[in-house]
Enzyme design. Sequence first.
Site, mmCIF file in Angstrom:
data_model
loop_
_atom_site.group_PDB
_atom_site.id
_atom_site.type_symbol
_atom_site.label_atom_id
_atom_site.label_comp_id
_atom_site.label_asym_id
_atom_site.label_seq_id
_atom_site.Cartn_x
_atom_site.Cartn_y
_atom_site.Cartn_z
ATOM 1 N N LYS A 65 18.524 22.687 -29.884
ATOM 2 C CA LYS A 65 17.922 22.900 -28.278
ATOM 3 C C LYS A 65 18.204 24.084 -27.621
ATOM 4 O O LYS A 65 17.210 24.715 -26.984
ATOM 5 C CB LYS A 65 18.432 21.524 -27.678
ATOM 6 C CG LYS A 65 17.848 20.092 -28.118
ATOM 7 C CD LYS A 65 18.739 19.128 -27.633
ATOM 8 C CE LYS A 65 18.119 17.874 -28.194
ATOM 9 N NZ LYS A 65 19.205 16.792 -28.143
ATOM 10 N N GLN A 109 24.005 14.331 -24.777
ATOM 11 C CA GLN A 109 23.728 13.980 -26.184
ATOM 12 C C GLN A 109 24.296 12.741 -26.686
ATOM 13 O O GLN A 109 25.531 12.574 -26.427
ATOM 14 C CB GLN A 109 24.265 15.181 -26.938
ATOM 15 C CG GLN A 109 24.249 15.363 -28.263
ATOM 16 C CD GLN A 109 22.654 15.498 -28.689
ATOM 17 O OE1 GLN A 109 21.727 16.086 -28.157
ATOM 18 N NE2 GLN A 109 22.041 14.425 -29.737
ATOM 19 N N ASP A 132 15.289 13.594 -20.337
ATOM 20 C CA ASP A 132 15.278 12.837 -21.581
ATOM 21 C C ASP A 132 14.454 11.490 -21.201
ATOM 22 O O ASP A 132 14.153 10.691 -22.165
ATOM 23 C CB ASP A 132 16.659 12.483 -21.839
ATOM 24 C CG ASP A 132 16.964 12.992 -23.336
ATOM 25 O OD1 ASP A 132 16.062 13.641 -23.861
ATOM 26 O OD2 ASP A 132 18.090 13.017 -23.780
#
Length: 301
Positions: A65, A109, A132
Site C-alpha cells: 500500500k 490493517q 476502507d
Amino acid sequence: MGKRLRAGGGCALAVLLDGRALAKRVRAQVKAEAEAWSRRTGVVPCLAAVLVGEDPASVVYVRNKERDCARAGLRSRVLRLPAQTSWETLAAHLDALGRDREVHGILVQQPLPPHLDAGAAVACTDPRKDVDGLHPLSQGHLMRGEPGFLPCTPLGVMELLRHHDVPLAGRRAVVVGRSTLVGKPISLMLLAAHCTVTVCHSRTPDLGAVTRLADVVVLAAGRPGLLTPDMVRPGATVVDVGINRVGDTLVGDADPAVANVAGAFSPVPGGVGPMTIAMLLRNTLQAAQALEAVPAAGGGG
Ligand code: NAP
C-alpha cells in the site's frame, strides 16, 4: 468487446474481466487528479495505515500500500505498533490520527492480535477518514443507499462489472459468502444496482441449484474449486473474489474450467485483487478532497 479467457486449453469463451488493466487505468486517473488537486491546494492526500504486530501477510500488504500510494502521487504513513499494544494505546493512536490534519485516510490493517477487537478499532476511527468503508457509519450509509465510503473490495467488483457493461438491473445475482468485509456489502451494492439478490453461505444446501439460476455470481467464500462448471448457467458472469493459497499458487473460489461456460469471468490473480487497492487510492483522494473542502471543526480564522 474485452479480451477472452482461455481456460486449461479448452475453448475460449468467457470475456476476461481484467482487473489488472482496469486497476492500472484507475490508478493513472487517481494520480492525474491527485497531482492537479495538489498543485491547486498545496495539499497531498495522505493515507495512514495502522499495523499492530508482525503478521507476515499484513506486513507485505502494508508495504504494497505504501508503494502504491507513492506511485499514485499520494503520501502514506505507517504506524507500526507492537503486538502487545493495549486497547487504550491503540484507541489513543487512532484518535490522534483522526485529529491530524495531514492525514486524510485511516486504515486499520486486519487481522489485529486476538486481544484487540477489530470492529471496535474501526469504530474508533474518524468516519470522515474511513477509506476502507468499514466504519459502522459508512455501513449504515450503504444500507440506507446514502452517499458514503464504500468498502474497497466490493466497490472494485462493481467497477469491474460496470466497466465491462455487465447488465445488472433486473438480473438475478447470487453472492456466495456473507462476511461484513465482502459478502454483505456486495449484496447491498448489487441490490442498489437493481439486481434480485440471493446470498448463500456455508449452510446453504445444494449451492449449485442456486448459482445455476444466476445471471451474475459473486464468489467470496475462500474455498478453492467451490464453483464448478456444472453450477453455472451458460453465459453467466462470474466474479471471483476468493484468494486461496494452494501450494505455491494463488487460486480463486472457481474452478478455472468455469471460464468455458461463463460469459464473463474474473481471473485469480488479476481480477478483483488489483481493483481493491485501486479503490483504496481513489477513496483516499476523495477523503482528502472532502476534508479540505470544509473548515476544521472549531478552527478560527
Ligand atoms: P470470510 O469472512 O471467511 O467469509 C467467508 C464466507 O463464505 C462466509 O459467509 C461463509 O459462510 C461462506 N462459505 C464458506 N464456505 C462455504 C461453502 N462451502 N459454501 C457456501 N458458502 C461458504 O471471508 P471473506 O473475508 O469474506 O473473504 C472471502 C474470500 O475473499 C477469501 O478467499 C479472501 O481471501 C478473499 N478476499 C479477497 C479480497 C481481494 O482483494 N480480492 C479482499 C477480501 C477478501 P458462513 O457465514 O456460514 O460461515
